[in-house]
Design an enzyme around this catalytic site. Sequence first.
Site, PDB file in Angstrom:
ATOM      1  N   HIS A 219      34.721  41.570  42.237  1.00 29.27           N
ATOM      2  CA  HIS A 219      35.890  41.236  43.051  1.00 29.27           C
ATOM      3  C   HIS A 219      37.082  40.751  42.236  1.00 29.27           C
ATOM      4  CE1 HIS A 219      38.461  38.498  45.449  1.00 29.27           C
ATOM      5  NE2 HIS A 219      38.395  39.492  46.320  1.00 29.27           N
TER       6      HIS A 219
ATOM      7  N   HIS B  39      30.505  41.790  53.741  1.00 32.14           N
ATOM      8  CA  HIS B  39      31.546  41.523  52.750  1.00 32.14           C
ATOM      9  C   HIS B  39      30.926  41.248  51.378  1.00 32.14           C
ATOM     10  CE1 HIS B  39      34.874  38.731  51.171  1.00 32.14           C
ATOM     11  NE2 HIS B  39      35.375  39.957  51.181  1.00 32.14           N
TER      12      HIS B  39
END
Length: 218
Positions: free
Chosen positions: A50, A8
Amino acid sequence: MTIQKIAHRGLSINAPENSLQAFQDAMDNGFTMIEMDIQLSKDGVIVIHHDTYLDDQWVKNLTLDQLKERIPHLITLGEFFEEFPYEDINIYLDLKGEDILAKKLVSFFLRNDINTQNIYCASFNINHLDYLYEFPLTLGYITYNKLDLPMVKFLINHYNIAFLAFSWDNLDECIIHYIHSLYKKVYVYTITNSFILKELQHVDVDGLISDIIIPKTE
């Protein structure tokens, strides 16, 4: 069954998330896929980051130079493909932000002659899939919602998605079984600690999107 170990935002134990070092650390620690977030800067460059905002401003309102000034380790998608051996591992692109990103991404692939064989493109935003599904790409749909069978069937049949990604705490065994019956895959996000990993030990999923190193299984 081999489960995809999906890093991730790379493996950010010893490196900033979504950085080249985090991606390299993921490869070095047995992950089989690297997940990263992409969005557009003000000047139309695809960057790997992100959050859609930074401090008190939207990322989309900051130029690449402004972003790099604030985030020294930030890289563009172009820099990633130039500097990282992307054909040696599966790559999972999580599209964030504006709808136009999907069109920009396809143009980027074509302009740079990127081999997309092991690249997976996914989004929470159905508008991204509306554009991407017309191209020969491996697609996924990310959701926190519990979907019913007709909705899952529509997503798979209409967009020809290869996988659905669900939050680890919002899984439905009947839906998982149905997705598998259509020969599609189920990925789960985000494994942040050993408790969550243990909870998923006996769940029939195909990929674990994880912040932690996933031990080898016998």
